[in-house]
Design a protein around this motif. Structure first.
Motif, mmCIF file in Angstrom:
data_model
loop_
_atom_site.group_PDB
_atom_site.id
_atom_site.type_symbol
_atom_site.label_atom_id
_atom_site.label_comp_id
_atom_site.label_asym_id
_atom_site.label_seq_id
_atom_site.Cartn_x
_atom_site.Cartn_y
_atom_site.Cartn_z
ATOM 1 N N SER A 168 2.928 2.499 -1.058
ATOM 2 C CA SER A 168 4.247 3.358 -0.710
ATOM 3 C C SER A 168 4.525 3.242 -1.952
ATOM 4 C CB SER A 168 5.298 3.754 -0.113
ATOM 5 O OG SER A 168 6.483 4.122 -0.033
ATOM 6 N N ASP A 169 4.937 4.568 -2.726
ATOM 7 C CA ASP A 169 5.607 4.700 -4.372
ATOM 8 C C ASP A 169 4.461 4.494 -5.381
ATOM 9 O OD1 ASP A 169 7.411 5.855 -5.808
ATOM 10 O OD2 ASP A 169 8.858 3.867 -6.115
ATOM 11 N N LEU A 170 3.711 5.465 -4.927
ATOM 12 C CA LEU A 170 1.845 4.923 -6.267
ATOM 13 C C LEU A 170 2.928 5.706 -7.380
ATOM 14 C CD1 LEU A 170 -0.514 3.785 -6.231
ATOM 15 C CD2 LEU A 170 -1.419 5.465 -5.100
ATOM 16 N N VAL A 171 3.101 4.821 -8.390
ATOM 17 C CA VAL A 171 3.113 6.255 -9.445
ATOM 18 C C VAL A 171 2.657 4.962 -10.716
ATOM 19 C CG1 VAL A 171 4.188 6.340 -11.050
ATOM 20 C CG2 VAL A 171 5.516 5.809 -8.573
ATOM 21 N N SER A 172 1.569 5.815 -11.592
ATOM 22 C CA SER A 172 0.977 5.128 -12.684
ATOM 23 C C SER A 172 -0.013 4.136 -12.446
ATOM 24 C CB SER A 172 2.041 4.926 -13.619
ATOM 25 O OG SER A 172 2.262 6.228 -14.027
ATOM 26 N N TYR A 173 -0.034 3.900 -11.289
ATOM 27 C CA TYR A 173 -1.190 2.761 -11.071
ATOM 28 C C TYR A 173 -2.434 2.489 -9.775
ATOM 29 C CZ TYR A 173 -1.279 -2.337 -9.829
ATOM 30 O OH TYR A 173 -1.633 -3.819 -9.499
ATOM 31 N N PRO A 174 -3.653 1.877 -9.443
ATOM 32 C CA PRO A 174 -4.522 3.028 -8.662
ATOM 33 C C PRO A 174 -4.155 2.677 -7.687
ATOM 34 C CG PRO A 174 -5.012 0.574 -9.746
ATOM 35 C CD PRO A 174 -3.451 1.479 -10.323
ATOM 36 N N GLY A 175 -4.083 3.700 -6.188
ATOM 37 C CA GLY A 175 -4.189 3.438 -5.057
ATOM 38 C C GLY A 175 -5.128 1.828 -4.278
ATOM 39 N N ARG A 183 7.156 -5.676 -3.502
ATOM 40 C CA ARG A 183 5.812 -4.925 -4.105
ATOM 41 C C ARG A 183 6.793 -5.802 -5.915
ATOM 42 N NH1 ARG A 183 9.405 0.883 -5.927
ATOM 43 N NH2 ARG A 183 7.647 0.990 -6.651
ATOM 44 N N PHE A 184 6.033 -5.942 -7.002
ATOM 45 C CA PHE A 184 6.032 -6.957 -8.266
ATOM 46 C C PHE A 184 7.217 -4.958 -9.107
ATOM 47 C CE2 PHE A 184 2.376 -8.684 -6.780
ATOM 48 C CZ PHE A 184 2.532 -10.286 -7.509
ATOM 49 N N ALA A 196 8.365 -1.426 -19.042
ATOM 50 C CA ALA A 196 9.081 -1.883 -17.347
ATOM 51 C C ALA A 196 8.943 -0.911 -16.429
ATOM 52 C CB ALA A 196 10.878 -1.731 -17.856
ATOM 53 N N SER A 197 8.123 -1.237 -15.286
ATOM 54 C CA SER A 197 7.757 -0.588 -14.578
ATOM 55 C C SER A 197 8.479 -1.123 -13.009
ATOM 56 C CB SER A 197 6.131 -0.855 -14.417
ATOM 57 O OG SER A 197 5.530 -0.288 -15.872
ATOM 58 N N ASN A 198 7.935 -0.599 -12.336
ATOM 59 C CA ASN A 198 8.108 -0.889 -10.484
ATOM 60 C C ASN A 198 6.838 -0.564 -9.871
ATOM 61 O OD1 ASN A 198 10.965 -1.869 -9.692
ATOM 62 N ND2 ASN A 198 11.570 -0.127 -10.329
ATOM 63 N N TYR A 199 6.183 -1.523 -9.830
ATOM 64 C CA TYR A 199 4.787 -1.148 -8.780
ATOM 65 C C TYR A 199 4.886 -1.161 -7.107
ATOM 66 C CZ TYR A 199 3.768 -3.319 -13.602
ATOM 67 O OH TYR A 199 3.675 -3.803 -15.188
ATOM 68 N N PRO A 200 3.631 -0.364 -7.133
ATOM 69 C CA PRO A 200 3.604 0.101 -5.501
ATOM 70 C C PRO A 200 3.922 -0.917 -4.638
ATOM 71 C CG PRO A 200 1.292 1.096 -6.586
ATOM 72 C CD PRO A 200 2.008 -0.402 -7.807
#
Length: 659
Positions: A203-210, A126-127, A255-259
């Motif tokens: 996994s852990d898809l948050v505020s981001y497109p699938g 993940r980025f 600050a974010s963790n991407y999927p």
């Protein structure tokens, strides 16, 4: 200097080296080796044993104005970890499991970075972004190089005009990557790499497109829905849809963790349905105590078209019909009924007022006295547009939860809507069945009140599909692929069953492809803690022996294993609930004989077994079945015949308990 030495030591302990801009990390058992290079751009390749199963694959992010994260990166920090933990998993396919992985985390000078985790079961990356600045992500680069000759199982979009707007339900195109259609496919998708299969998930898809994928020569490339710019409504359900998009995929607020991009690696097909990576990579429980959450079976109205026989009232969406469903559920210890579409005026979108033929308060009280809870159907955005008021109002009234439907997209705003629904329903102690939804991405770990997802070519399709959409084949394919992501709202339980030669689609009196025992096996083969008895109560009442058998199969288990099976051919699943075991199998349209053994039973203990299996004439009459009783132990071996499109279920109980 000391810090650099510590990093090198850690990398060596994890099985890798640090030469210039190349890093590597191994799985805990050293079978999987991931190599990462940051010379000109970020890329990786993967070995399983001595075989390269994923060739050099480029990854990155493209920001506004075309700036690419991944080109000419400068690594300013390297961290490695060895994590070994136990994850507790309420309402999952097992109540807990071990989560062991090695992690490599690279942080870049610009505040971005990428994390890799390598498990014995696969790997993920993940980025992430560490700064407070708001950013626009134009696109994500995900170019996975498997080779054009590798065969894949791809579920394509069903909407050619607007490919990102569909229900995430389709059969698989089993094809070489180089021969795949020029259409996007939704996840999960599987590639046969020869010595192993690799399944792509997230996994852990948050505020981001699938993520979707599309075949392009040697590659499966990531594709993403654009961020919505304008929404409009379809008039018949007050359902919103994307009318216009921006030219970027995500707007990131600091600050974010991407999927997580997840690659499950399985050397045996039997490992596939029990791979836990999606659940393990998701955020932990955010809602705390889960004692109020009660999975269960459901007597469902929609699939059987509210059909009741031999009653003295007009069946339909009315008080008498639902009281009949409640009475049936109560007699068979079924925990819930669903009031599906029609209980409120869908066209108006007014969920706060049931139709005049229903007295909801009376039905709730009627069900409460009979230990049957009521779950209400709604369109996603209808709930979202008045979320707090709806949840508070119906929770106070005594409703147990919602079945939400027709999301039919997974752009960033759709993903954010699902999280809002999960959080608000949990706050008001309401369970959630996500229908018309994208594939599971671990949100049921974060919000355990989510007890089912659709995103499956389920039983509803038998009302209108064709025999070319081979459901027995699909039924022994999707547990190996789609079920890796999480549970399925397949809605089994058909009492009208057809052979390959006599099955016909029928909207008002639907029938399943395959035998009645194939249907029964769904209750064990499928991860489904909120599962339907989809047929009419009066059809079940016409066969009380069969109905009693399927209604007593649990929906939550302590452990799950797949003793045998092969993708696209057949599957055998064994699950333990307390000291009882349930074993079930299904086959495609090919009849087959299998030998069952029971090494998972306790040694020295005798068990009573009750098998529901295809009858001798099930190849001709798919509704034919029989029930036999026998004794079994850990050393036993039995043969079972599965008819064309057939199945079986065995309930196993220690004799001391059964007696």
């Amino acid at each position: 200097m000391k810090r650099i030495q510590l990093i090198l030591i850690a990398l060596l302990l994890l099985g890798g080296k640090a030469f210039a801009n190349t890093y590597n990390v191994k799985s805990p058992d050293s079978r999987i080796k991931l190599y990462v290079n940051t010379d000109d751009s970020i890329s990786f390749y993967v070995n399983l044993g001595n075989h390269e199963i994923i060739h050099k694959s480029g990854i990155g992010l493209i920001l506004d104005k075309g700036y690419r994260i991944g080109n000419q990166v400068k690594v300013v920090d390297v961290k490695t970890s060895n994590i070994n933990e136990i994850i507790h998993a309420p309402f999952y396919r097992q109540d807990h499991f071990q989560n062991h992985y090695h992690e490599l985390k690279l942080t870049f000078k610009n505040g971005f970075g990428v994390t890799f985790r390598v498990f014995n079961e696969g790997f993920a990356y993940r980025f992430f972004y560490t700064k407070k600045k708001q950013i626009i992500i134009n696109n994500e680069i995900a170019d996975y190089n498997f080779g054009k000759d590798k065969e894949a199982w791809l579920p394509y979009t069903t909407n050619d005009k607007a490919p990102f707007a569909m229900a995430f339900q389709n059969i698989y195109d089993h094809t070489a990557i180089g021969k795949a259609e020029n259409k996007i496919a939704f996840l999960p998708a599987t590639v046969n790499c020869g010595n192993a299969k690799v399944t792509i998930l997230e996994s852990d898809l948050v505020s981001y497109p699938g993520m979707f994928i599309i075949a392009d020569g040697d590659y499966l490339k990531g594709v993403f829905a654009k961020y919505p710019k304008k929404m409009e409504y379809y008039p018949w359900r007050h359902m919103n849809h994307v009318a216009e998009t921006n030219n970027y995929i995500a707007a990131s607020t600091g600050a974010s963790n991407y999927p997580w991009r997840v690659f499950a690696i399985t050397e045996a097909d039997t490992q596939m349905p029990v791979n836990n990576m999606v659940y393990a990579l998701a955020r932990p429980n955010k809602i705390g105590n889960t004692d109020w959450i009660h999975p269960g079976k459901v007597s469902w109205d929609w699939w059987n078209d509210w059909n009741l026989k031999g009653v003295d009232f007009k069946a339909g969406i009315n008080q008498q019909t639902y009281k009949y469903y409640i009475d049936f559920a109560s007699k068979n210890h079924i925990e819930y009924i669903v009031l599906d579409e029609g209980w409120y005026d869908s066209k108006s979108g007014d969920i706060m007022h049931p139709i005049k033929d229903l007295n909801l308060e009376e039905l709730i009280e009627y069900g409460k006295k009979r230990n049957v809870g009521i779950v209400l159907w709604s369109v996603f955005n209808v709930m979202d547009e008045n979320l707090e008021n709806i949840c508070r109002h119906y929770a106070d009234m005594g409703i147990k939860g919602f079945k939400v439907d027709f999301m039919d997209r997974d752009d960033q705003t759709a993903v954010e809507m699902v999280e809002r629904l999960a959080a608000c329903t949990a706050k008001h102690h309401l369970i959630l069945d996500l229908h018309g939804i994208y594939k599971p991405v671990g949100l049921n770990r974060t919000y355990p009140n989510i007890i089912n997802y659709e995103s499956v070519f389920g039983m509803e399709e038998s009302r209108w599909t064709t025999i070319d959409h081979d459901m027995p084949l699909y039924d022994v394919t999707f547990p190996y692929i789609r079920m890796m992501a999480g549970q399925v709202d397949f809605t089994p339980g058909a009492m009208r069953n057809g052979t390959k030669s006599d099955w016909k689609a029928n909207y008002t009196k639907p029938m399943s492809m395959g035998t009645r025992c194939h249907q029964a096996a769904c209750y064990v083969v499928q991860d489904s803690p909120f599962t339907m008895l989809a047929d009419s109560p009066t059809n079940y009442e016409a066969d009380t022996t069969y109905t009693k058998y399927i209604s007593t199969i649990p929906v939550v288990y302590n452990e799950t294993t797949i003793p045998q099976g092969e993708i696209g051919k057949y599957i055998v699943t064994a699950r333990r609930a307390g000291n009882k075991w349930y074993i079930a199998g299904q086959t495609n349209w090919d009849s087959r004989d299998i030998t069952l053994q029971f090494p998972f039973l306790k040694s020295g203990v005798e068990y009573s077994a009750r098998i529901l299996k295809d009858g001798i004439n099930a190849d001709h009459d798919a509704e034919d079945y029989r029930i036999d009783n026998f004794t079994v132990n850990a050393n036993s071996s039995i043969k079972v015949h599965l008819a064309s499109g057939g199945g079986f279920v065995i309930a196993i109980t220690p004799k001391a308990v059964s007696e």
